[in-house]
Design a protein around this motif. Sequence first.
Motif, PDB file in Angstrom:
ATOM      1  N   ALA A 121     -50.359 -21.809  57.571  1.00 34.34           N
ATOM      2  CA  ALA A 121     -51.061 -22.964  58.134  1.00 34.34           C
ATOM      3  C   ALA A 121     -50.731 -24.239  57.368  1.00 34.34           C
ATOM      4  O   ALA A 121     -50.504 -25.296  57.970  1.00 34.34           O
ATOM      5  N   LEU A 122     -50.696 -24.155  56.043  1.00 34.36           N
ATOM      6  CA  LEU A 122     -50.346 -25.326  55.239  1.00 34.36           C
ATOM      7  C   LEU A 122     -48.895 -25.750  55.470  1.00 34.36           C
ATOM      8  O   LEU A 122     -48.589 -26.944  55.504  1.00 34.36           O
ATOM      9  N   ALA A 123     -48.008 -24.781  55.656  1.00 28.95           N
ATOM     10  CA  ALA A 123     -46.606 -25.104  55.958  1.00 28.95           C
ATOM     11  C   ALA A 123     -46.505 -25.818  57.305  1.00 28.95           C
ATOM     12  O   ALA A 123     -45.789 -26.823  57.426  1.00 28.95           O
ATOM     13  N   CYS A 124     -47.214 -25.325  58.298  1.00 30.86           N
ATOM     14  CA  CYS A 124     -47.211 -25.974  59.616  1.00 30.86           C
ATOM     15  C   CYS A 124     -47.785 -27.385  59.532  1.00 30.86           C
ATOM     16  O   CYS A 124     -47.242 -28.324  60.133  1.00 30.86           O
ATOM     17  N   ALA A 125     -48.861 -27.539  58.799  1.00 33.71           N
ATOM     18  CA  ALA A 125     -49.463 -28.859  58.641  1.00 33.71           C
ATOM     19  C   ALA A 125     -48.491 -29.804  57.928  1.00 33.71           C
ATOM     20  O   ALA A 125     -48.365 -30.979  58.297  1.00 33.71           O
ATOM     21  N   GLY A 126     -47.798 -29.313  56.929  1.00 32.39           N
ATOM     22  CA  GLY A 126     -46.828 -30.131  56.213  1.00 32.39           C
ATOM     23  C   GLY A 126     -45.668 -30.555  57.099  1.00 32.39           C
ATOM     24  O   GLY A 126     -45.261 -31.727  57.086  1.00 32.39           O
ATOM     25  N   GLY A 182     -45.728 -30.776  60.342  1.00 37.72           N
ATOM     26  CA  GLY A 182     -46.289 -31.726  61.300  1.00 37.72           C
ATOM     27  C   GLY A 182     -46.464 -33.108  60.708  1.00 37.72           C
ATOM     28  O   GLY A 182     -46.170 -34.114  61.354  1.00 37.72           O
ATOM     29  N   LEU A 183     -46.920 -33.156  59.470  1.00 39.92           N
ATOM     30  CA  LEU A 183     -47.103 -34.438  58.795  1.00 39.92           C
ATOM     31  C   LEU A 183     -45.775 -35.157  58.592  1.00 39.92           C
ATOM     32  O   LEU A 183     -45.654 -36.361  58.822  1.00 39.92           O
ATOM     33  N   VAL A 184     -44.755 -34.401  58.178  1.00 35.70           N
ATOM     34  CA  VAL A 184     -43.428 -34.997  57.998  1.00 35.70           C
ATOM     35  C   VAL A 184     -42.877 -35.496  59.327  1.00 35.70           C
ATOM     36  O   VAL A 184     -42.336 -36.606  59.409  1.00 35.70           O
ATOM     37  N   LEU A 185     -43.016 -34.704  60.382  1.00 38.96           N
ATOM     38  CA  LEU A 185     -42.545 -35.141  61.698  1.00 38.96           C
ATOM     39  C   LEU A 185     -43.270 -36.388  62.166  1.00 38.96           C
ATOM     40  O   LEU A 185     -42.657 -37.321  62.697  1.00 38.96           O
ATOM     41  N   LEU A 186     -44.568 -36.428  61.956  1.00 35.06           N
ATOM     42  CA  LEU A 186     -45.345 -37.596  62.331  1.00 35.06           C
ATOM     43  C   LEU A 186     -44.901 -38.821  61.531  1.00 35.06           C
ATOM     44  O   LEU A 186     -44.729 -39.907  62.096  1.00 35.06           O
ATOM     45  N   TRP A 187     -44.681 -38.633  60.250  1.00 33.98           N
ATOM     46  CA  TRP A 187     -44.212 -39.729  59.403  1.00 33.98           C
ATOM     47  C   TRP A 187     -42.857 -40.247  59.871  1.00 33.98           C
ATOM     48  O   TRP A 187     -42.619 -41.449  59.935  1.00 33.98           O
ATOM     49  N   LEU A 188     -41.943 -39.322  60.218  1.00 35.93           N
ATOM     50  CA  LEU A 188     -40.612 -39.729  60.693  1.00 35.93           C
ATOM     51  C   LEU A 188     -40.694 -40.457  62.035  1.00 35.93           C
ATOM     52  O   LEU A 188     -39.969 -41.435  62.260  1.00 35.93           O
TER      53      LEU A 188
END
Length: 61
Positions: A45-50, A52-58
Amino acid sequence: MTELFSALALVLVLEGLAYAAFPEQMKKMLASIQSMPASTIRAAALACAGVGLVLLWLMRG
């Protein structure tokens, strides 16, 4: 705030489509998750959240 609710609505749409298109596979996946240790689920779950966060940031750059 509108973007947050739009994102949550999109998550619901995608989840709903997955369950509608592959109900038996989703039931099997949920059953297999029950036998996993909590630490494995938490790490995934933390990997998926990470990711997702990177994709959102990009995308929002």
